[in-house]
Design a protein around this motif. Structure first.
Motif, short mmCIF file in Angstrom:
data_model
loop_
_atom_site.label_atom_id
_atom_site.label_comp_id
_atom_site.label_asym_id
_atom_site.label_seq_id
_atom_site.Cartn_x
_atom_site.Cartn_y
_atom_site.Cartn_z
N SER A 170 0.82 -1.21 0.00
CA SER A 170 0.00 0.00 0.00
C SER A 170 0.86 1.27 0.00
O SER A 170 0.35 2.36 0.13
CB SER A 170 -0.94 -0.01 1.21
N LEU A 226 -13.20 8.54 7.46
CA LEU A 226 -12.21 7.61 8.04
C LEU A 226 -12.66 7.13 9.43
O LEU A 226 -12.14 6.15 9.95
CB LEU A 226 -10.84 8.29 8.14
N SER A 239 -15.89 6.46 10.00
CA SER A 239 -17.22 5.88 9.80
C SER A 239 -17.26 4.37 10.08
O SER A 239 -18.31 3.81 10.32
CB SER A 239 -17.67 6.11 8.36
N GLY A 240 -16.11 3.71 9.99
CA GLY A 240 -16.10 2.25 10.18
C GLY A 240 -16.56 1.49 8.95
O GLY A 240 -16.55 0.26 8.93
N ASN A 241 -16.95 2.20 7.90
CA ASN A 241 -17.41 1.53 6.67
C ASN A 241 -16.21 1.22 5.76
O ASN A 241 -15.74 2.07 5.00
CB ASN A 241 -18.43 2.45 5.97
N GLU A 242 -15.73 -0.02 5.87
CA GLU A 242 -14.50 -0.43 5.16
C GLU A 242 -14.54 -0.12 3.66
O GLU A 242 -13.57 0.35 3.09
CB GLU A 242 -14.29 -1.95 5.31
N LYS A 243 -15.70 -0.44 3.06
CA LYS A 243 -15.81 -0.28 1.61
C LYS A 243 -15.67 1.19 1.21
O LYS A 243 -14.88 1.53 0.33
CB LYS A 243 -17.16 -0.85 1.14
N ILE A 290 -14.30 3.54 2.95
CA ILE A 290 -12.95 4.01 3.29
C ILE A 290 -11.96 3.62 2.19
O ILE A 290 -11.15 4.44 1.75
CB ILE A 290 -12.50 3.46 4.67
N GLU A 291 -12.07 2.39 1.71
CA GLU A 291 -11.18 1.94 0.63
C GLU A 291 -11.37 2.80 -0.61
O GLU A 291 -10.41 3.19 -1.27
CB GLU A 291 -11.41 0.45 0.30
N LYS A 326 -9.80 6.18 -0.09
CA LYS A 326 -8.33 6.13 -0.19
C LYS A 326 -7.90 6.04 -1.65
O LYS A 326 -6.95 6.70 -2.07
CB LYS A 326 -7.79 4.90 0.57
#
Ligand code: SAH
Length: 228
Positions: A167, A195, A197-201, A203-204, A207
């Motif tokens: 990464s 960042l 929010s805890g929402n991985e999708k 956040i990805e 990024k």
């Protein structure tokens, strides 16, 4: 991986190699680094390894014999994948070069000084020449340390989290997105809400978009290589 470095200032490597990630890699025996004092291969009573340039002109040139003797001694002990000379006119070091070199087993890195090394060493022993940028350093040691660092951190098992090298900037032709840590609010300067929010999708996605945006702005030549 084994790295043999040939230098007239072996002490210059003590700092960079005895801390942080390189130290950890050495301690875990994932890399074996040997620094050889070139003067030990001089036949001169003052341990001289440089001489005046034929044709005159300012500056000394590193002599062929001590370097040839040192390289030949090492080559008798094992097979080398590359014999690298650090040189301002070499290939410009970048992440793809670091990636491919991190897969090698045995390499020699030769550090020049003064006006450089006798050209015949480059013609008959050196297999690859690497520059760390379009500027001139006083010697090859800093370049050798930079090259070693960038290769060693890519050896599997060296970085704690295997994915962290992937990464980093320049892998996948993108620079890294911005990063934040605590506190969430410093003088009213907030961390981007997403960042937290805890929402991985999401956040990805955020990024990736920031990486693309930064690459476009700061490294357009790399952005143009990105598969879109
Ligand atoms: N006269 C040479 C420079 C010699 S500098 C020239 O004009 O090209 C002395 C040594 O420092 C070189 O032999 C090389 O080993 C090292 N060096 C200097 N700049 C470097 C760079 N940008 N990348 C890698 N090695 C470098």
């Amino acid at each position: 991986m084994r790295i043999d470095i040939i230098s007239i200032f072996p002490e210059m490597f003590e700092g960079p190699f005895s801390h942080s990630i390189i130290k950890r890699a050495v301690d875990k025996r994932l890399v074996d680094i040997h620094v050889h004092q070139l003067r030990d291969y001089s036949k001169d009573k003052h341990k001289k390894v440089d001489d005046y340039a034929f044709s005159g002109g300012a500056g000394m040139v590193m002599m062929i014999e001590p370097i040839a003797d040192c390289i030949e001694k090492l080559k008798k002990e094992r097979k080398y994948d590359e014999i690298i000379y650090t040189s301002p006119d070499g290939e410009l070091l970048d992440q793809p070069i670091a990636n491919s070199m991190s897969l090698l087993n045995n390499i020699i890195i030769l550090c020049g000084h003064y006006k450089g090394i006798d050209e015949r060493i480059r013609e008959h022993f050196v297999t690859r020449e690497i520059s760390i940028g379009n500027y001139v350093l006083s010697g090859g040691e800093l370049a050798a340390a930079v090259l070693t660092d960038t290769m060693v951190r890519l050896i599997p098992g060296v970085l704690g989290n295997e994915t962290s090298a992937l990464s980093d900037s320049f892998q996948n032709n993108l620079v890294a997105p911005p990063v934040y840590t605590r506190p969430r609010n410093f003088r009213g300067w907030e961390v981007p809400e997403i960042l937290l929010s805890g929402n991985e999708k999401l956040i990805e996605e955020w990024k990736y978009e920031r990486s693309v945006e930064r690459t476009k702005q700061r490294r357009p030549e790399i952005y143009n290589k990105l598969e879109k």
